[in-house]
Design a protein around this motif. Structure first.
Motif, PDB file in Angstrom:
ATOM      1  N   TYR A   1      -1.172   3.781 -15.143  1.00  0.00           N
ATOM      2  CA  TYR A   1      -0.974   2.652 -14.226  1.00  0.00           C
ATOM      3  C   TYR A   1       0.503   2.602 -13.857  1.00  0.00           C
ATOM      4  CZ  TYR A   1       0.841  -0.352 -18.052  1.00  0.00           C
ATOM      5  OH  TYR A   1       1.582  -0.893 -19.070  1.00  0.00           O
TER       6      TYR A   1
ATOM      7  N   THR B   1      -0.171   9.357  -8.267  1.00  0.00           N
ATOM      8  CA  THR B   1      -1.467   8.688  -8.392  1.00  0.00           C
ATOM      9  C   THR B   1      -2.558   9.488  -7.680  1.00  0.00           C
ATOM     10  OG1 THR B   1      -0.308   6.561  -8.452  1.00  0.00           O
ATOM     11  CG2 THR B   1      -2.668   6.487  -8.021  1.00  0.00           C
TER      12      THR B   1
ATOM     13  N   ILE C   1      -3.759   4.091 -10.996  1.00  0.00           N
ATOM     14  CA  ILE C   1      -3.617   3.008 -10.016  1.00  0.00           C
ATOM     15  C   ILE C   1      -2.150   2.669  -9.800  1.00  0.00           C
ATOM     16  CG2 ILE C   1      -3.851   1.183 -11.765  1.00  0.00           C
ATOM     17  CD1 ILE C   1      -5.529  -0.357  -9.562  1.00  0.00           C
TER      18      ILE C   1
ATOM     19  N   PHE D   1      -3.159  -2.856  -4.133  1.00  0.00           N
ATOM     20  CA  PHE D   1      -3.597  -2.154  -5.344  1.00  0.00           C
ATOM     21  C   PHE D   1      -4.314  -0.908  -4.842  1.00  0.00           C
ATOM     22  CE2 PHE D   1      -3.720  -6.706  -5.899  1.00  0.00           C
ATOM     23  CZ  PHE D   1      -3.088  -6.927  -7.115  1.00  0.00           C
TER      24      PHE D   1
ATOM     25  N   GLY E   1      -5.583   3.354  -5.560  1.00  0.00           N
ATOM     26  CA  GLY E   1      -5.726   4.450  -6.515  1.00  0.00           C
ATOM     27  C   GLY E   1      -7.171   4.834  -6.744  1.00  0.00           C
TER      28      GLY E   1
ATOM     29  N   GLU F   1     -10.762   2.242 -10.944  1.00  0.00           N
ATOM     30  CA  GLU F   1      -9.666   1.342 -11.341  1.00  0.00           C
ATOM     31  C   GLU F   1      -9.553   0.168 -10.366  1.00  0.00           C
ATOM     32  OE1 GLU F   1      -8.510   1.933 -14.189  1.00  0.00           O
ATOM     33  OE2 GLU F   1      -9.137   4.026 -14.389  1.00  0.00           O
ATOM     34  N   VAL F   2      -9.658   0.482  -9.075  1.00  0.00           N
ATOM     35  CA  VAL F   2      -9.555  -0.590  -8.064  1.00  0.00           C
ATOM     36  C   VAL F   2     -10.776  -1.509  -8.159  1.00  0.00           C
ATOM     37  CG1 VAL F   2      -9.303  -1.118  -5.600  1.00  0.00           C
ATOM     38  CG2 VAL F   2      -8.113   0.856  -6.564  1.00  0.00           C
TER      39      VAL F   2
END
Length: 341
Positions: free
Chosen positions: A212, A258, A264, A320, A322, A326-327
């Motif tokens: 991250y 990324t 992310i 945000f 990636g 994760e998103v």
């Protein structure tokens, strides 16, 4: 010198050849887009060469001015901006240019006008030049319909209407990453040939990631969902191992990592910057476009990033972006927060 081996190098997939191959799929194409991309590539080569010599050429010092975002301008910012404006206008294919360094949009004079709008950040992360950290150029391209005089509305469109987007990273090698809406390809500059060679064909971001990337110095001002997500990265409750934090502070470098390794990149809104810090047109949109084309996602905390409709050319937004999963996690945290409200 092995001339026989050198002769084989002419079958390399250069960026020009790649773009012309793409163009050949559209018989109605006049080649305007290829010419425009060629001029952007030329601008990137020039800036790459200047950045590499920056320490020697004593052009690092402050220009003594502040740009419209209130950031100190290095001489390289000013120079890079001039390089791209000249390259884009001289292509004869642009009508409106929006640069991070210029307060107003540039409208190209009618005699040199074309059908494309280009939005760009000529030198993103320029405060990192002195310490040798990777910096880069970010750009996005819109097309204007022929039936009217170009206006700002031609640029103030959602990112999903972009025709193409990309960035060029000036680091240990010079890397040009491009999407024209059919996947993402990465090219690396071969200094001996002066050509960008296809080195990363059809980039796909991993569905999940172990990294991250966020400025944790702002943690005390974050909203609930961002704080919860970062907490989960450090102290996962499901027994999985913690994620690694990697933050360079140069958007091009952070997003590039990324894109290749997954994970992310977060630049959330916070109490100090309720609208986020990154600019929609020439930072959030191009990077979100590339992420989606590579199979990832980009989210603002409220909606898909590419659905945003900017009202001003230097508008800002949280983002945000990636790996897809994760998103999704971030989206779930924001949805849960909304339900509570």
């Amino acid at each position: 010198m092995d001339h026989a081996a050198d002769a084989h190098r002419t079958d390399l997939m250069t960026i020009t050849r790649h773009v012309l191959n793409e163009q050949s799929k559209y018989p109605e194409s006049r080649g305007d887009f290829s010419i425009l991309l060629n001029h952007i590539v030329l601008g990137c080569k020039f800036v790459c060469s200047v950045v590499n010599k920056a320490g020697l050429a004593k052009i690092i010092g402050l220009a003594g001015e502040t740009n419209v975002q209130g950031e100190e301008q290095k001489k390289l910012d000013v120079l890079s901006n001039e390089v791209f404006v000249k390259a884009l206008v001289s292509s004869g294919r642009t009508c409106i240019l929006v640069s991070e360094e210029d307060e107003e949009a540039t409208f190209v004079e009618p005699s040199r006008r074309g059908r494309y709008c280009v939005v760009f950040d000529p030198l993103d992360g320029s405060s990192n030049i002195d310490c040798g950290v990777s910096i880069g150029t970010i750009f996005g391209i819109y097309m204007v319909k022929d039936d009217h005089e170009p206006t700002l509305d031609d640029v103030l469109q959602p990112g999903k209407n972009m025709l193409a987007a990309g960035y060029c990273m000036y680091g240990s090698s010079c890397t040009f990453v491009l999407s024209t809406g059919t996947g993402v390809n990465g090219f690396t500059l071969d200094p001996s040939l002066g050509e960008f060679i296809l080195t990363h064909p059809n980039i796909k971001i991993p569905k999940k990631g172990k990294i991250y990337s966020v400025n944790e110095g702002n943690a005390k001002n974050w909203d609930g969902p961002t704080a919860k997500y970062v907490e989960k990265c450090k102290f996962p409750q499901d027994g999985s191992s913690s994620k690694s934090l990697r933050y360079i502070g140069s958007m091009v470098a952070d997003v590039h990592r990324t894109l290749l390794y997954g994970g992310i990149f977060l630049y959330p809104a916070d109490k100090k910057s309720p609208n986020g810090k990154l600019r929609v047109l020439y930072e959030v949109f191009p990077m979100s476009f590339l992420m989606e084309q590579a199979g990832g996602q980009a989210f603002t905390g409220k909606q898909r990033a590419l659905d945003l409709v900017p009202a001003k050319i230097h508008e800002r937004s949280p983002v945000f972006l990636g790996s897809y999963d994760e998103v999704e996690e971030i989206k779930a945290l924001y949805a849960a927060e909304e339900e509570k409200a």
